[in-house]
Design an enzyme around this catalytic site. Structure first.
Site, PDB file in Angstrom:
ATOM      1  CG  HIS A 163      17.418  10.303 -22.942  1.00 26.61           C
ATOM      2  ND1 HIS A 163      17.220   9.470 -24.029  1.00 26.61           N
ATOM      3  CD2 HIS A 163      16.232  10.505 -22.628  1.00 26.61           C
ATOM      4  CE1 HIS A 163      15.939   9.294 -24.312  1.00 26.61           C
ATOM      5  NE2 HIS A 163      15.397   9.996 -23.470  1.00 26.61           N
ATOM      6  CD  GLU A 215       2.412   5.701 -12.887  1.00 21.44           C
ATOM      7  OE1 GLU A 215       3.302   6.632 -12.747  1.00 21.44           O
ATOM      8  OE2 GLU A 215       2.858   4.836 -13.677  1.00 21.44           O
ATOM      9  CB  CYS A 223       8.402   4.587  -6.122  1.00 20.24           C
ATOM     10  SG  CYS A 223       7.222   4.560  -7.351  1.00 20.24           S
TER      11      CYS A 223
HETATM   12  C1  PEP Z   1       6.214   8.587 -10.913  1.00 21.78           C
HETATM   13  O1  PEP Z   1       5.260   8.734 -11.622  1.00 21.78           O
HETATM   14  O2  PEP Z   1       5.899   8.669  -9.429  1.00 21.78           O
HETATM   15  C2  PEP Z   1       7.140   7.403 -10.847  1.00 21.78           C
HETATM   16  C3  PEP Z   1       7.690   7.058  -9.820  1.00 21.78           C
HETATM   17  O3  PEP Z   1       7.565   7.192 -11.979  1.00 21.78           O
HETATM   18  P1  PEP Z   1       8.261   8.005 -13.180  1.00 21.78           P
HETATM   19  O4  PEP Z   1       8.693   9.143 -12.477  1.00 21.78           O
HETATM   20  O5  PEP Z   1       9.138   7.309 -13.876  1.00 21.78           O
HETATM   21  O6  PEP Z   1       7.123   8.413 -14.088  1.00 21.78           O
HETATM   22 MG    MG Z   2       5.207   7.607 -13.357  1.00 18.43          MG
END
Ligand code: PEP
Ligand code: MG
Length: 746
Positions: free
Chosen positions: A358, A600, A671
């Site tokens: 974290h 995802e 993202c």
């Molecule tokens: C991802 O899974 O690509 C994402 C942007 O979310 P996280 O990295 O928070 O799982």
């Molecule tokens: Mg993710």
């Protein structure tokens, strides 16, 4: 007697060699030994004779041995005292003719220890065969403590030959894991400063005994109080640690060792340090992870007693931070890092904790270079040591030699210049050479991220990871606290949009205050929207907070880990119910509300039509999508690099999403991390992506790439390669060559 005399010698204004010479003479005469010698460990791992009474003086600074070689080397390696009445018959005995030591039969040697690390070895020898009584071993160990202080202070550095640096003062290159990008040059500040025991030898043993008893009593009481205070919160990890503390604090063996050390003439604090040194030396060499963990408990407890005795602060305060601080800590919570002034911090080094900890998230948000998993770092450094860290490679250079310093100073300058160039691009729209506009958004999750929007010129926050607030808080943030955060984010953004993602916890993102369920496969388990729908109270209160913060404004909310349409339907119904409830209570509702999902989970790829009929927008979470498509854990170093996202099958999967969304005109951004890497972003533009959301530090480099790119050329380059079906594992090198040939910076 001896100890008093040594204390006088330590205070005399003579040079280091003269002081050492006096010390060995006094020890020899006091212990009725013919020989007393001091060996010091050098940076090249050899032990060098630094002073002797009784052996050949010409051998001083000439005789050396490897750690592990001879009796002296054996003591250095084992960090244990060794007492022999017939040294020459010991299998490890190694004869150094220049010292003339063959005439001595008995041998007593003790390690010179600091923080459990060997700094050298102190030896006495006698001609006659004799057994050294326990008291003499004790006295020699106490004297070794004085020598440890002398070595650690750097005083001996003035008498070393060129190229023969003392180990504890010489350069050391360490490698761990990369946590937060950037180069940091500065000086060590221990987050928990080591107590400096200024007075080792007691004036009045009875008084020291009483001081020790008092300090232990106070520490015991404070642990009891902490346990009591925590009792209302129910069981937790913290409680287990305190229970372990309590057990050690009442351990008769530990208390006896402390009291015995005081009886030998040490001050209470020196006694604690001495006992802790021995435990450290023993436990550090243990391969049992349980015992090593106990070492930390023991360390923490000894530290509390030491701080109680000396009144020195337990934790370095922000006010005591110098301007170029590299903070060194065994472990650190994210909130603790936020207590320090960002302007004074040049870097962070963790003994335990890597990229997914974290505190790493906070370090990245603050833009502080950080490295982690550097074994033993807290006991290898001294306060104020020069140090350089490279957050991209996970390397730390302790007390770096001038050439390393120069190389990194260059690297840091180059980086600063490049940052300057990126800053100059801030107000320039990201348009390719052939006129294709790419929307660059920023990923965020903390209030401290917000200034980056202005600095980078990001068009919006494409992903706001709301779980960070939950991960940093000591308990579930109340609705009001959530409203405050979301409001301040929206306020900071002005007219620019924010896409809030609902809680994505579970898997590797655990909340310390939430009950943990052991799962065989946490990444495939109870996480994100699955928790949200099964425990609607949690999701409902979060939606309420978002809607309240977004009253009168345009609000965008997306749901993570959606695997089936029904999950989105349920989340949407819950959201709309909250809107109605808010309106009924007379609160202002958002001016507009857009709902979307993270793409995802692979199952979404085969129900895009149904999904697109429902959502206002899509955001591709390539981090998770890639991990699930390839069945390769994104946090497992052994497999995470095994498959390249720049391979035809994975690019085809990503292209399928954008192509399908184009049919309905649904906006899509991506993202995941790949959106923030210039080469990967190039490929994404080539397959049709026009919106990318990334870490603040990636926006400059990606924009520089876009400004030099011809998007249709990239499309034409990739199309036949995706259609080839030739089994290519990666297009990375070809793409790199494509970019290089066209002068596209990566
Ligand atoms: C991802 O899974 O690509 C994402 C942007 O979310 P996280 O990295 O928070 O799982
Ligand atoms: Mg993710």
């Amino acid at each position: 007697m001896l100890l008093r005399r040594l204390r006088e010698i330590m205070a005399e204004p003579v040079n280091a060699q003269a002081r050492l010479d006096k010390i060995v003479v006094n020890i020899a005469s006091n212990m009725v030994a013919e020989v007393c010698s001091v060996y010091v460990l050098r940076a090249d791992a050899r032990l060098e004779l630094f002073a002797t009474e009784g052996l050949n003086r010409e051998a001083v600074h000439q005789t050396t041995m490897r750690s592990g070689e001879g009796l002296v080397g054996l003591i250095a390696e084992s960090a244990e005292p060794l007492s022999l009445s017939d040294a020459q018959s010991h299998p490890a005995f190694s004869y150094k003719p220049e010292t003339g030591e063959e005439i001595y039969n008995s041998f007593l040697g003790v390690p010179i220890l600091r923080g459990g690390n060997t700094l050298g070895v102190l030896v006495v020898q006698n001609r006659v065969r004799r057994a050294y009584p326990e008291e003499e071993v004790e006295v020699l160990q106490t004297t070794a403590m004085l020598l440890a202080e002398m070595i650690a202070s750097g005083e001996l550095q003035s008498i070393v030959r060129p190229g023969a640096d003392i180990a504890s003062r010489g350069p050391l290159a360490l490698s761990g894991s990369a946590v937060a990008d950037g180069v940091g040059l500065g000086h060590v500040v221990l987050q928990r400063p080591r107590v400096i025991v200024r007075q080792i030898i007691a004036e009045d043993i009875k008084k020291e005994k009483a001081r020790l008893d008092d300090a232990i009593g106070i520490v015991r009481d404070s642990i009891d109080q902490l346990i009591k205070a925590g009792e209302e919160d129910g069981p937790g990890e913290h409680r287990d640690v305190l229970e372990a503390f309590r057990m050690i604090a009442h351990d008769p063996g530990w208390l006896r060792r402390l009291q015995e050390a005081v009886v030998t003439g040490l001050t209470a604090e020196a006694a604690v340090e001495r006992v802790q040194n021995n435990s450290r030396a023993r436990l550090q060499r243990s391969t049992d992870p349980y015992l090593r963990e106990r070492l930390h408990d023991l360390d923490d407890l000894a530290n509390r007693v030491l701080h109680q005795l000396t009144g020195q602060p337990l934790v370095t305060a922000n006010a005591d931070l110098p301007d170029n601080a590299i903070l060194v800590a065994r472990t650190m919570g994210p909130a603790a890092l936020l207590d320090y002034d960002r302007k004074k911090l040049r870097g962070l080094v963790l003994e335990e904790g890597g990229a997914s900890s974290h505190v790493a998230i906070v370090a990245r948000a603050l833009g502080i270079p950080a490295v982690g998993d550097i074994a033993n770092i807290t006991s290898l450094v001294e306060q104020g040591d020069a140090i350089i860290i490279d957050g991209a490679t996970g390397e730390a250079h302790l007390r770096p030699p001038p050439d390393v310093q120069a190389a990194y100073a260059d690297k840091a300058r180059l980086r600063a210049r490049r940052q300057e160039q990126y800053r100059a691009l801030r107000d320039m729209p990201a348009v390719t050479k052939d006129g294709v506009k790419i929307d660059l958004h920023m990923n965020a999750g903390l209030v401290i991220d917000m200034p980056h929007v202005e600095e980078t010129g990001a068009e919006s926050i494409g992903l706001f990871r709301t779980e960070l607030q939950f991960m940093l808080a000591p308990q579930f943030p109340r609705v009001n606290e959530q409203v405050t955060l979301y409001k301040s984010v929206l306020d900071a953004m002005g007219a620019k949009p924010v896409t809030f993602r609902t809680l994505d916890i579970g898997g590797d993102k655990a909340l310390p205050y939430m009950r943990k369920f052991e799962e065989e496969n946490p990444a495939l388990g109870w996480r994100a929207i699955r928790i949200g729908l099964d425990r609607p109270g949690l999701l409902r209160s979060q939606l309420r907070a978002m809607l309240r913060a977004g009253g009168g404004r345009d609000l965008r909310i997306m749901f993570p880990m959606i695997a089936a349409c029904g999950e989105f339907d349920a989340a949407k119904a819950m959201t709309l119910r909250e809107v109605r409830r808010l309106a009924a209570q007379g609160h202002e509702t958002p001016a507009s509300l857009k709902l979307g999902i993270m793409v995802e989970v692979p199952s979404i790829l085969w129900q895009l039509e149904e999904v697109l009929a429902r959502v206002d927008f899509l955001s591709v979470g390539s981090n998770d999508l890639m991990q699930y498509l390839t069945a390769a854990d994104r946090d497992n170093k052994r497999v995470s690099g095994r498959f390249d996202p720049l391979s035809p099958p994975l690019l085809r999967a990503l292209k399928g999403i954008i192509d399908k969304a184009a049919e309905t005109g649904t906006p899509v951004t991506l993202c995941g991390e790949i959106g923030g890497r210039a080469l990967e972003a190039l490929a994404l533009i080539g397959i049709g992506y026009r919106g990318l959301s990334m870490a603040a530090s990636s926006i400059g480099p990606v924009k520089a790439m876009i400004l030099a790119l011809n998007a249709s050329e990239a499309r034409e380059f990739l199309a036949p390669r995706l259609a080839a079906h030739d089994g290519a594992a990666s297009l990375r090198e070809e793409l790199r060559a494509f970019a290089e040939a066209r002068g596209v910076p990566l």
